[in-house]
Design a protein around this motif. Structure first.
Motif, short mmCIF file in Angstrom:
data_model
loop_
_atom_site.label_atom_id
_atom_site.label_comp_id
_atom_site.label_asym_id
_atom_site.label_seq_id
_atom_site.Cartn_x
_atom_site.Cartn_y
_atom_site.Cartn_z
N ALA A 10 0.84 -1.21 0.00
CA ALA A 10 0.00 0.00 0.00
C ALA A 10 0.87 1.25 0.00
CB ALA A 10 -0.92 -0.01 1.22
N ILE A 47 0.15 4.00 -2.95
CA ILE A 47 -0.50 5.29 -2.71
C ILE A 47 0.46 6.48 -2.73
CG2 ILE A 47 -2.25 4.14 -1.32
CD1 ILE A 47 -1.01 5.31 1.19
N ARG A 88 -5.40 7.70 2.85
CA ARG A 88 -4.47 6.58 2.69
C ARG A 88 -5.21 5.29 2.35
NH1 ARG A 88 0.69 7.66 4.88
NH2 ARG A 88 0.83 9.71 5.89
N ASN A 97 -5.57 3.40 -1.38
CA ASN A 97 -5.11 2.02 -1.55
C ASN A 97 -6.22 1.16 -2.15
OD1 ASN A 97 -3.16 -0.10 -1.25
ND2 ASN A 97 -4.36 -0.87 0.46
N GLY A 130 -3.83 0.53 4.09
CA GLY A 130 -3.50 1.91 3.72
C GLY A 130 -3.29 2.79 4.93
#
Length: 316
Positions: free
Chosen positions: A12, A16, A55, A59, A156
């Motif tokens: 992740a 991201i 976040r 993801n 994430g």
């Protein structure tokens, strides 16, 4: 139930990186003196949509294959997950439908719409939120990205703690707010692997203390419609987040509405940043339990800064 792994968090982190900010860490000599601890504030309120949830949302969105992405995404949220999912969906160029309680702060609704999210409003209860969402998802066919009970989202969120440890060269304790438990779960996922000596503590409003009561009882206790100024902490734990909370959280501390408001004011005055009520529970918990944190290096995750400036809690 798929439980995300440390490797999922690392994947992740790479996925991201083009879509989020590596947020700064702030300190305050005054707050250190006031608490007797060395405090480090991870400023997730500086993310483009104003919250850490970008976040997990990024993801999930950028992990979809092309066929899934073509149908868009959908969720229910009191605000920050909705805005962050809308932001990620806009960056990928896909539709986003969100269900929000009509009581959600106007600032958060405005942010969702700015990023192109389509809002359907519901009553301010967990049951109404889930019932309304079922209808919206049936009509749109979008991939359901749960605000917190989703392995992609938790992986994430775990990237925040990875950055935090790297930026501070180690912490004795990390404290973050708890509602549904997405950030706490991601923090536990990362720290149990990267820094197992670091304690994870959660903070929660007294008027929405279902996670605290669940923690003490040893099983999930869910409130349908708690009322607190901390609007981002109104939702209950679910099976996936309960796994991390029950296995890795050291304690859950609760604070009053007045303590939350005072913490918001202190952060404005001494950190010179906007910290929403849901974020302020962490600093409030430290101020309430100074002896517990005295002499320690304490990391505080400022989860969001989406505040309606027209209705500040100390002016209404």
């Amino acid at each position: 139930m798929y439980i995300p792994t440390y490797e999922d968090m690392l994947a992740a982190h790479v996925r991201i990186a083009p879509h989020i900010r590596r947020t700064p860490v702030r300190t305050s000599e005054y707050l250190n003196e006031l608490t007797g601890a060395e405090l480090f504030f991870k400023c997730e309120n500086f993310q483009e949509p104003g919250a850490f949830k970008v976040r997990g949302a990024s993801n999930a969105v950028f992990g979809l294959d092309e066929d899934q992405a073509a149908k868009g995404v959908a969720t229910h949220s009191s605000g920050n997950h909705a805005s962050c999912l809308s932001y990620a969906a806009k960056r990928r160029g896909i539709p986003c439908n969100v269900v929000m309680p009509y009581t959600a702060p106007q600032a958060k609704k405005d942010t969702v719409r700015r990023y192109g999210g389509q809002i359907t409003e519901c009553e301010p209860s967990t049951s109404s939120r889930e019932e309304t969402f079922a209808k919206v998802q049936a009509a749109t066919g979008g991939d359901f990205i749960h605000p917190y009970n989703d392995h992609r989202v938790i992986a994430g969120q775990g990237t925040c703690a990875k950055e935090f440890i790297e930026q501070t060269d180690g912490l004795d304790t990390v404290i973050a707010p708890i509602g549904g438990g997405g950030m706490i779960s991601g923090t536990c996922l990362t720290l149990s692997n990267l820094a197992p000596e670091t304690q994870v503590i959660a903070a929660e409003p007294e008027q929405a203390d279902d996670a605290y009561r669940s923690f003490k009882a040893g099983h999930i206790i869910a409130d349908d419609a708690p009322k607190t100024i901390a609007d981002g902490l109104l939702v209950p734990l679910k099976d996936l987040t309960w796994h991390f909370v029950s296995d890795h959280v050291s304690d859950i501390l609760t604070v009053s509405e007045a303590e939350i408001i005072e913490s918001m004011k202190l952060s404005w005055k001494h950190l010179r940043i906007v910290m929403e009520a849901s974020s302020s529970v962490s600093l409030a918990a430290i101020l309430k339990n100074k002896d517990r944190f005295a002499g320690k290096r304490v990391g505080i995750i400022i989860t969001g800064g989406n505040v309606d400036l027209d209705t500040l809690p100390w002016t209404t």
